[in-house]
Design a protein around this motif. Sequence first.
Motif, short mmCIF file in Angstrom:
data_model
loop_
_atom_site.label_atom_id
_atom_site.label_comp_id
_atom_site.label_asym_id
_atom_site.label_seq_id
_atom_site.Cartn_x
_atom_site.Cartn_y
_atom_site.Cartn_z
N GLU A 21 8.30 -31.73 27.58
CA GLU A 21 8.64 -32.02 28.76
C GLU A 21 8.40 -31.64 29.74
OE1 GLU A 21 11.48 -34.52 25.94
OE2 GLU A 21 10.60 -32.66 25.70
N GLY A 41 11.02 -31.78 35.39
CA GLY A 41 11.91 -31.63 35.83
C GLY A 41 12.51 -31.61 36.85
N TRP A 79 9.76 -43.34 27.13
CA TRP A 79 10.61 -42.66 27.79
C TRP A 79 11.73 -42.81 27.81
CZ3 TRP A 79 9.38 -37.49 30.05
CH2 TRP A 79 7.46 -37.36 29.83
N ARG A 102 16.72 -41.89 28.49
CA ARG A 102 16.83 -40.95 29.42
C ARG A 102 18.43 -41.39 29.08
NH1 ARG A 102 17.09 -43.98 35.56
NH2 ARG A 102 18.13 -45.88 34.82
N ARG A 127 22.04 -43.02 25.47
CA ARG A 127 20.48 -42.78 26.15
C ARG A 127 19.61 -44.24 25.96
NH1 ARG A 127 17.42 -38.73 22.30
NH2 ARG A 127 19.03 -37.69 22.99
N ASP A 135 19.56 -42.12 38.99
CA ASP A 135 18.17 -41.67 38.10
C ASP A 135 18.82 -40.94 37.37
OD1 ASP A 135 16.30 -43.30 40.28
OD2 ASP A 135 17.06 -44.33 38.49
N TYR A 174 15.46 -36.62 30.82
CA TYR A 174 14.71 -37.52 30.72
C TYR A 174 13.62 -36.78 28.54
CZ TYR A 174 15.44 -40.39 34.36
OH TYR A 174 16.29 -41.46 35.45
N TYR A 175 13.52 -38.13 28.29
CA TYR A 175 12.99 -37.66 26.65
C TYR A 175 11.59 -38.43 26.46
CZ TYR A 175 17.57 -35.61 25.56
OH TYR A 175 18.75 -35.23 25.82
N CYS A 176 10.76 -37.97 26.40
CA CYS A 176 9.74 -38.71 25.90
C CYS A 176 10.09 -38.72 24.08
CB CYS A 176 8.26 -38.35 26.21
SG CYS A 176 7.76 -36.61 25.74
#
Length: 123
Positions: free
Chosen positions: A6, A9, A36, A38, A45, A90, A94-96
């Motif tokens: 990723e 950010g 995605w 977060r 998560r 927010d 953040y992970y994909c």
Amino acid sequence: QLQLVESGGGLVQPGGSLRLSCAASGFTLGNYAIGWFRQAPGKEREGVPCISNSGISTNYADAVKGRFTISRDDAKNTGYLQMNSLKPEDTAVYYCAATRYGCSSYARNYDTWGQGTQVTVSS
């Protein structure tokens, strides 16, 4: 070696925008759904949007509806998360993630994960 990385950010003011990228290597991302997720400090998560290998997107978080848009460019082996009108809530890592089995809000259904990218929304 299957890998997701990723990027994109950072620190942004409330109301601002960021675009996260998720670059795949070692496999053909076009054969996978991209999710995605977060994770904020002290919280579980959670899934945000997901996009299937045919380009159909599903949103799993009401809090981001109308503000976050998921997309993919299989020619570049990359997925994206466009985040607009960002709010302090927010803020998260953040992970994909990628899965052969179709979109899901459950992290356990994904078998390849990136290392995460920090998004901080603050004035």
